[in-house]
Scaffold this active site. Structure first.
Site, PDB file in Angstrom:
ATOM      1  CD  GLU A   1      -7.482  -3.620  -1.698  1.00 28.88           C
ATOM      2  OE1 GLU A   1      -6.989  -4.078  -0.655  1.00 28.88           O
ATOM      3  OE2 GLU A   1      -6.846  -2.944  -2.517  1.00 28.88           O
TER       4      GLU A   1
ATOM      5  N   GLY B   1      -0.533  -3.872   4.941  1.00 25.78           N
ATOM      6  CA  GLY B   1      -1.558  -4.859   5.246  1.00 25.78           C
ATOM      7  C   GLY B   1      -1.962  -4.776   6.710  1.00 25.78           C
TER       8      GLY B   1
ATOM      9  CB  THR C   1      -3.939  -0.158  -1.104  1.00 31.51           C
ATOM     10  OG1 THR C   1      -3.291  -1.415  -1.280  1.00 31.51           O
ATOM     11  CG2 THR C   1      -5.438  -0.375  -0.960  1.00 31.51           C
TER      12      THR C   1
ATOM     13  CD  GLU D   1      -4.487  -6.816  -0.483  1.00 31.31           C
ATOM     14  OE1 GLU D   1      -4.194  -7.840   0.142  1.00 31.31           O
ATOM     15  OE2 GLU D   1      -4.673  -5.742   0.102  1.00 31.31           O
TER      16      GLU D   1
ATOM     17  CB  SER E   1      -5.232  -3.437   8.342  1.00 33.73           C
ATOM     18  OG  SER E   1      -5.709  -4.717   8.642  1.00 33.73           O
TER      19      SER E   1
ATOM     20  CB  THR F   1      -0.895  -0.035   1.274  1.00 33.58           C
ATOM     21  OG1 THR F   1      -1.681  -1.231   1.247  1.00 33.58           O
ATOM     22  CG2 THR F   1      -1.825   1.135   1.410  1.00 33.58           C
TER      23      THR F   1
END
Length: 602
Positions: free
Chosen positions: A450, A499, A429, A431, A478, A411
């Protein structure tokens, strides 16, 4: 206890001296294409920008210098990161935007998370009742959600900006057209994805020209992305959600443009143009907890960042972390993280589809019933059972323990402040590093994967999982973009990629600065630990090789090594009115901190 203004300024001066004398990474030289130098800390007036990339930070600073505000600069910085950090972020992804408005004194947020297709069900990543291998979801059309980033930019500008999107995309458009200087991180991330990228002709052509890895010091150009930015600038962000660009995205998802000779299993997705047309960001209130007399604001669900960082801070509120030894501080930090992650896994998902007890998770009363589990002389074991925030019982559990599911670690994050005192903390992001590996043909950007942030199957049999896929649902995140206020005015803002380690990175940075007295750049640079309700805690080498590890092992903690956790950035308002921008000293090759007027007021 808050430090005095004189003490804070002395610590800032010390941090700057450490950086300049080599205790932190020195400024990176300007690249072959004339890229600005990278420095991890800067102080001055007129506003500040911190990101992982010097070209991106410079784009934001240019907007501030020309009279734009923090929101304008954040959009320009993010667009540039889509060029120079294409494996971490871009218009094929999504994110969360947290904004402090100096005029009203309010913090508001935008949920720009990707969404699942309308046809998605809880078994999206299952076949014959069994979860498919993670790699087959990661590199596929099935893992692609509706991108939220362009809509986030437009929503933020409509609410708080002063410049049109087209104007703010111009620096990134030029950067994509003229090129940027390849560094070691970009080459390493390309190499990490070489096999995946090689299976998609458009991705291979863009990122592996001639089949070779990009050379450090060379100039990387992306004319297709420049043209896409120009189109968005002319037509607005809506051009990604309807019309030819939307049709190109849907075609790439439903019929992934994979090399016929590839042996990789590349599953198609079920995204439609209707899914793109239906996409909308969510303007919503932030999470808020009080900590040491400060107000800490972050992102509410669908992100778990605000609730999990907030619960852990509430647990730690009862401890004088500043007076503890390093080992005792880390023990409490690890245990608060473990407990809050146990509750995250059981209770947090997309509130549009799940009954999420956000208010209860953030209550001090609930934190006290969970914090009493911490034994100063002995580590807890994971997976730890969650509590029940609606019916809290002191030191009790509210359900069956379940392990934490996997979440990709790539990210990017940026923080911005302007001359008027507005602040933005923005995490975005695609992912995984490299996202889905699918480049939209002729458009120059990678699509996210994602939807792999959903649980492929329930984390444990018989345990309710709020993060299973569903129609139009946002996967749990997160991301934890955070802004801290004192008496209604900004003290600092911080965030990180990584993450699920984002949560522990932000928590450790906040406690390192607010409790342990570290200057912000030193709190960001400190070696990290990350416990996410797992059997072992991850440690960076600085802690792995420290005597502190043996002290913690004597308490029963188990560890595994992680070479790098997160890549934070932050801004801080100093007592004398200056802004301080701070970024990584070494992680990801070091970050880029800039201010508008480093030598004094204009």
């Amino acid at each position: 206890m808050r430090r005095s203004a004189a003490r804070q300024l002395a610590l800032v001066a010390l941090a700057g001296a450490l950086v300049s004398t080599g205790a932190a990474a020195p400024p990176s030289p300007a690249g072959a294409a004339g890229a600005p130098a990278k420095v991890p800390v800067a102080t001055g007036y007129g506003g500040a920008v911190a990101s992982v990339d010097a070209d991106a930070s410079a784009a934001g600073i240019a907007v501030l210098r020309s009279g734009g505000n923090a929101v304008d600069a954040a959009v320009a910085t993010a667009a540039a990161l889509g060029v120079t950090e294409p494996y971490s972020a871009g218009i094929g992804g999504g994110g969360y935007f947290v904004h402090y408005d100096a005029r009203t004194g309010r913090v508001r947020t935008i949920d720009g998370r990707e969404t699942a297709p309308a046809t998605a069900t809880a078994t999206l990543f299952q076949e014959n009742g069994v979860a498919i291998p993670f790699a087959e979801g990661q590199t596929s059309g099935r893992g692609v959600g509706v991108p939220g980033t362009p809509a986030t930019w437009q929503s933020a500008l409509d609410a708080w900006g002063t410049r049109p999107l087209g104007q703010l995309l111009k620096p990134a458009e030029k950067l994509a057209r003229d090129g940027f200087t390849v560094d070691a991180t970009f080459r390493a991330q390309t190499e990490l994805n070489q096999d995946r990228f090689g299976d998609f002709p458009d991705t291979r052509k863009l990122f592996l020209p001639g089949g070779a890895l990009p050379v450090v010091g060379s100039t990387f150009k992306n004319p297709d992305l420049a043209a896409t930015y120009a189109e968005l600038g002319r037509k607005g962000a809506g051009a990604l959600y309807r019309g030819p660009l939307a049709e190109d995205i849907v075609r790439a998802v439903r019929k992934p443009p994979v090399d016929p000779a590839a042996t990789r299993v590349v599953r198609p997705g079920d995204l439609t143009t209707g899914d793109l047309r239906a996409y909308a960001t969510k303007r919503q209130d932030p999470t808020r907890v009080g900590y040491r007399g400060l107000d800490v604001y972050s992102m509410a669900p669908s992100s778990s960042g605000g609730t999990t960082v907030g619960e852990a801070l509430n647990i730690l509120e009862r401890s004088d972390l500043g007076s503890l030894s390093e080992a005792r501080y880390l023990h409490r930090f690890i245990e608060a993280s473990r407990i809050s992650f146990a509750d995250r896994g059981r209770w947090v998902g997309d509130p549009a589809a799940e009954d999420v007890p956000t208010r209860e998770l953030l209550s001090q009363r609930y934190a006290d019933t969970r914090g009493c589990l911490i034994d100063p002389g002995k580590a807890l074991t994971s997976p730890l059972a969650p509590g029940d925030p609606r019916h809290p019982v002191a030191c009790g559990a509210g359900g069956q323990a379940a392990p934490t599911t996997y979440e990709g670690e790539n990210t990017t994050h940026l923080t911005v402040a302007d001359r008027w005192g507005n602040v933005v903390s923005y995490t975005l992001t695609i992912e995984s590093t490299g996202g889905s590996a699918i480049t939209v043909p002729g458009r120059g950007f990678l699509l996210n994967n994602e939807l792999t942030d959903f649980s492929f199957a329930p984390a444990a049999p018989g345990v309710p999982d709020p993060n299973l896929p569903g129609p139009g649902k946002r996967p749990r995140s997160s991301m934890s973009p955070t802004i801290v206020l004192e008496d209604g005015r900004p003290v600092l803002a911080v965030g990180s990629p990584g993450g699920a380690t984002i949560i522990t990175t932000v928590l450790q940075t906040l406690t390192g600065h607010l409790d342990r007295g570290l200057p912000l750049v030193a709190a960001i640079a400190a070696p990290r630990a990350s416990q996410r309700n797992q059997t072992t805690t991850e440690l960076e080498p600085g802690l792995w090789n420290s005597p502190v590890r043996a002290e913690l092992e004597a308490l029963g903690h188990g560890f595994r090594q992680n070479p790098e956790i997160g890549a934070a950035t932050g801004v801080q308002r100093l007592p004398d009115g200056r802004w301080l921008a701070a970024a990584e000293t070494t992680r990801r090759g070091g970050g880029s901190a800039m201010v508008v007027h480093p030598r004094g007021k204009p």
